[in-house]
Design a protein around this motif. Structure first.
Motif, short mmCIF file in Angstrom:
data_model
loop_
_atom_site.label_atom_id
_atom_site.label_comp_id
_atom_site.label_asym_id
_atom_site.label_seq_id
_atom_site.Cartn_x
_atom_site.Cartn_y
_atom_site.Cartn_z
N GLU A 269 0.90 -1.13 0.00
CA GLU A 269 0.00 0.16 0.29
C GLU A 269 0.84 1.26 -0.04
N LYS A 270 0.27 2.56 -0.60
CA LYS A 270 1.06 3.58 -0.74
C LYS A 270 2.54 3.97 -1.16
N THR A 271 2.74 3.18 -2.01
CA THR A 271 3.87 2.93 -2.72
C THR A 271 3.95 3.24 -4.03
N GLU A 272 4.60 4.60 -3.59
CA GLU A 272 4.58 4.72 -5.85
C GLU A 272 6.43 4.92 -5.89
N ALA A 273 7.45 4.86 -6.91
CA ALA A 273 8.53 5.25 -7.03
C ALA A 273 8.64 6.51 -7.29
N VAL A 274 10.11 7.64 -6.21
CA VAL A 274 9.97 8.63 -6.12
C VAL A 274 9.86 9.45 -7.89
N MET A 275 10.19 9.23 -9.10
CA MET A 275 10.43 9.48 -10.37
C MET A 275 8.97 9.68 -11.12
N GLN A 276 7.76 8.94 -10.72
CA GLN A 276 6.46 8.55 -10.98
C GLN A 276 5.84 10.04 -11.23
N GLN A 277 5.78 10.80 -12.44
CA GLN A 277 5.16 11.81 -12.30
C GLN A 277 3.43 12.01 -11.48
N GLY A 278 3.21 13.12 -10.15
CA GLY A 278 1.89 12.84 -9.94
C GLY A 278 1.72 13.19 -8.06
N ILE A 279 2.92 14.17 -7.39
CA ILE A 279 3.14 14.23 -6.35
C ILE A 279 1.57 15.15 -6.35
#
Length: 463
Positions: A228-238
């Motif tokens: 849960e709630k895990t996403e690559a830092v380089m993924q666009q969209g904070i």
């Protein structure tokens, strides 16, 4: 040559000189790969972008980072910038890195540290693992895995039977994949011990049987792996109100893949390591951060040269990171310091000591790990349960197995785990008596239960 897309602006000048504006924040993908160049051609889709100072000979790269003295918020930026630098230098893969509650970010503000972490990744050569805003697509379509348009000159987008964009069953037609992935595994939240072209590939033929396309590190995709709630830092969209201050396996893997050098084989003379060094409030640095009116949110501009005229490898020469002063920013003022040794913990119903339960009560077991200064070191992970009916071990499918011989739950790099739930169920079918559950990690990876760092909880189930 210059051309405009929806939000970012990309431009590449001479055949062996490149200039790139990266999109507002939002790995597995490298900057410049597959981009149109000034000669009217297209850069290699296999292009690997390396940090400043790499010339193909290997060694330690020192990349300096400064804050523009003319920038608004210069003093407020310092701690967040230093934290982001420390995070990249540690290269610790984590899970549950998207914090929406329990952080110190106001709900209507954007976390500067999280965005700076993302932009520093761009300035070291990492691109978005998703199509992102530069694709010209809207809404969730931007979250499909990064690719170039194929011969039909359009992006082919079909989310597949699971309905999750960016997952392994996406149908992408003739789109040309740009995302490097773990061969035969296609899980962006796992790392092998060796990261180079022997373990990572762009070739769809190296996907596991039944997989249609490369999985990216989107937070929605992480749920398919029970994370849960895990996403690559380089993924666009904070988003406003959330923080994302630690890296995931995909971020770490992409930088380390570049570190395998020109030959892309780990352990050879052209390998390198990278250390970011904070220079303070100064323009005299390889990467300079500033608040200005050049962007609508944030962006990194990098200039690079091909290495020895190799079309597949380019080294960044300089980087500039811009932030829009009109955005509501939150500046974290808590300096993070790594523990000297790993800190492991396990909890029962959010308690870390002991407790009494009655049969039928709910039981939640969670573990946490701060790897400290040993981040990235190889380790075996263990969860051992001493029960009224024998000894059980948690296996790699998160199932308890009765065994007098230790069974590890995972073998790989020490990583930061803020919280991971591995058991959440009623005690109705559990025998009465006392249970002791231990979470342990070793300081090596040899499948021998050393339990170098461990913590245990005890609970008793009464009728």
């Amino acid at each position: 040559m210059r051309f405009n897309r929806l939000y970012p602006i990309h431009a590449i000048s001479l055949p062996f000189m490149a200039l790139l504006w990266v999109a507002p924040t939002a790995a597995g993908v490298f900057e410049f790969a597959g981009e149109t160049n000034s000669a009217g051609g297209t850069n290699s889709v296999d292009m690997i972008t390396h940090p400043t100072g790499y010339d193909g000979t290997g060694g330690k790269l020192i990349v300096t980072v400064g804050i523009s003295p003319a920038s608004a918020h210069a003093g407020e930026m310092e701690i967040s910038v230093q934290n982001a630098i420390n995070t990249w230098n540690r290269l610790v893969p984590t899970i549950a890195n998207v914090m929406t509650t329990g952080n110190n970010v106001p709900s209507d503000h954007f976390d500067f540290e999280s965005v700076a972490l993302h932009e520093l990744g761009h300035c070291m050569g990492l691109a978005h693992p998703n199509l992102a805003s530069e694709s010209g697509l809207a809404g969730g379509d931007k979250d499909y895995t990064a690719a170039t348009k194929g011969a039909n000159t359009v992006f082919d987008l079909d989310r597949g039977a699971d309905g999750i964009i960016g997952s392994s069953d996406d149908m992408r037609g003739d789109d040309v994949n740009l995302h490097w992935f773990f061969k035969g595994v296609n899980n962006p939240f796992l790392l092998p011990e060796v990261i180079d072209k022997t373990t990572y590939s762009r070739n769809l033929n190296d996907l596991p049987a039944g997989h249609q396309y490369v999985t990216n590190g989107d937070r929605g995709v992480s749920k398919l792996f029970n994370i849960e709630k895990t996403e690559a830092v380089m993924q666009q969209g904070i988003q406003a109100g959330e923080s994302q201050r630690t890296l995931t396996a995909d971020d770490v893997a992409t930088l380390r893949l570049g570190m395998s050098g020109i030959d892309m084989i780990a352990g050879t003379p052209d390998d390198y390591t990278v250390e970011l060094q904070y220079q303070g409030i100064t323009e005299n640095a390889h990467i300079v951060l500033a608040f200005d009116d050049k962007v609508s949110f944030s962006a990194c501009r990098i200039v690079g040269n091909h290495i020895n005229r190799d079309e597949d490898h380019i080294a960044i020469q300089s980087g500039e990171i811009s932030f829009n002063p009109g955005v509501l920013w939150f500046f974290n003022q808590e300096l993070t310091v790594a523990q000297s040794i790993p800190d492991v913990s396990i909890s029962v119903n959010d308690r870390t000591d002991s407790m009494l339960l009655r049969q039928g009560d709910n039981l939640v077991l969670r573990v946490a790990l701060d790897p400290g200064a040993r981040n990235g070191n190889p380790a075996d992970y263990w969860v051992k349960a001493m029960t009224p009916i024998g000894t059980f071990w948690l296996n790699d499918r998160l199932q308890f197995v009765a065994s007098d011989t230790p069974i590890s739950v995972y073998g790989g790099a020490l990583m930061n785990i803020p919280s991971f739930t591995f058991f959440d169920s009623t005690t109705q079918d559990l025998p009465w008596g006392t249970y002791s559950v231990t979470f342990a990690v070793d300081d090596n990876r040899d499948q021998i239960y050393n339990a170098t760092f461990k913590h245990a909880v005890i609970f008793t189930i009464n009728p």
